[in-house]
Design a protein around this motif. Structure first.
Motif, short mmCIF file in Angstrom:
data_model
loop_
_atom_site.label_atom_id
_atom_site.label_comp_id
_atom_site.label_asym_id
_atom_site.label_seq_id
_atom_site.Cartn_x
_atom_site.Cartn_y
_atom_site.Cartn_z
N GLN A 250 126.92 -45.36 94.32
CA GLN A 250 127.13 -46.80 94.41
C GLN A 250 126.42 -47.38 95.63
O GLN A 250 125.82 -48.45 95.55
N PHE A 251 126.50 -46.69 96.75
CA PHE A 251 125.82 -47.15 97.96
C PHE A 251 124.30 -47.12 97.78
O PHE A 251 123.61 -48.03 98.22
N VAL A 252 123.81 -46.07 97.10
CA VAL A 252 122.37 -45.99 96.83
C VAL A 252 121.95 -47.14 95.93
O VAL A 252 120.93 -47.80 96.16
N HIS A 253 122.73 -47.42 94.88
CA HIS A 253 122.41 -48.51 93.96
C HIS A 253 122.41 -49.86 94.68
O HIS A 253 121.55 -50.71 94.46
N TYR A 254 123.37 -50.05 95.57
CA TYR A 254 123.43 -51.27 96.37
C TYR A 254 122.16 -51.40 97.21
O TYR A 254 121.54 -52.47 97.28
N GLY A 255 121.77 -50.31 97.84
CA GLY A 255 120.54 -50.31 98.65
C GLY A 255 119.30 -50.57 97.81
O GLY A 255 118.37 -51.26 98.26
N GLN A 256 119.28 -50.05 96.59
CA GLN A 256 118.14 -50.31 95.69
C GLN A 256 118.03 -51.80 95.40
O GLN A 256 116.92 -52.34 95.36
N GLY A 257 119.16 -52.44 95.19
CA GLY A 257 119.14 -53.88 94.93
C GLY A 257 118.63 -54.67 96.12
O GLY A 257 117.88 -55.64 95.96
N ILE A 258 119.02 -54.26 97.31
CA ILE A 258 118.54 -54.93 98.51
C ILE A 258 117.03 -54.73 98.65
O ILE A 258 116.28 -55.67 98.90
N ARG B 207 119.56 -55.03 88.93
CA ARG B 207 119.21 -54.21 87.78
C ARG B 207 119.95 -52.89 87.82
O ARG B 207 120.61 -52.56 88.80
N GLN B 208 119.80 -52.15 86.74
CA GLN B 208 120.49 -50.88 86.62
C GLN B 208 119.94 -49.87 87.62
O GLN B 208 118.91 -50.09 88.27
#
Length: 163
Positions: free
Chosen positions: A48-56, A62-63
């Motif tokens: 979840q933290f990685v996904h949040y960072g990807q969005g930033i 996105r997925q």
């Protein structure tokens, strides 16, 4: 032990929370710090933290990005698809605050603009931060009571009941 009442190190405990979610001493119940620190970050996974960072990093909502090759096998494209927010038609109220370091008001407005049933509601307490939604001294009056009221209104309104 360092977070308990009377500890001279207690400010370090609250300070570590402020570094992540925003600074607000008025909503912090310091007697709860040992409990808070004992359960934080409960309910969150590294992915979840990685996904949040990807969005930033990408600036896109996105997925999860598994990398070019895995994305191709998972999604049929080299990059992950963006979420189609127009598919969300349920009435939604967004509570947000200007001191939440994990949820910028610009992002809330952008999310609202892409959804058809969203209604943004600003918490009008200048220092209200990300963790105040969970542990804030006044969170019940500022958020929870209003959410319950909205849910009760929707429950009695047949246009919002499932068909």
């Amino acid at each position: 032990m360092i977070c308990k009442d009377g500890s001279w190190l207690q400010p370090l405990c609250s300070g570590s929370m402020y570094l992540v979610g925003g600074f607000n001493t008025k909503q912090m119940n310091r007697t709860m710090l040992p409990v808070i620190k004992g359960h934080t970050p409960a309910g969150a996974a590294i992915k979840q933290f990685v996904h949040y960072g990807q969005g930033i990093q990408s600036g896109l909502f996105r997925q999860y990005d598994f990398g070019f090759i895995s994305n191709y096998f998972k999604y049929g494209s080299l990059s992950p698809p963006q979420y189609n927010l127009t598919n969300i038609v349920a009435p939604t109220t967004f509570y947000y605050s200007s001191n939440d370091w994990l949820s910028d008001p610009r992002d809330v407005r952008e999310l609202h603009d892409k959804m058809t049933g969203g209604r943004p509601t600003l918490i009008k307490v200048a220092d209200f931060n990300h963790f105040d939604y969970i542990w804030g001294i006044d969170v019940k009056a500022l958020v929870y009571d209003k959410v319950v009221k909205i849910m009760k209104e929707h429950e009695t309104n047949k246009s919002f009941q499932s068909q």
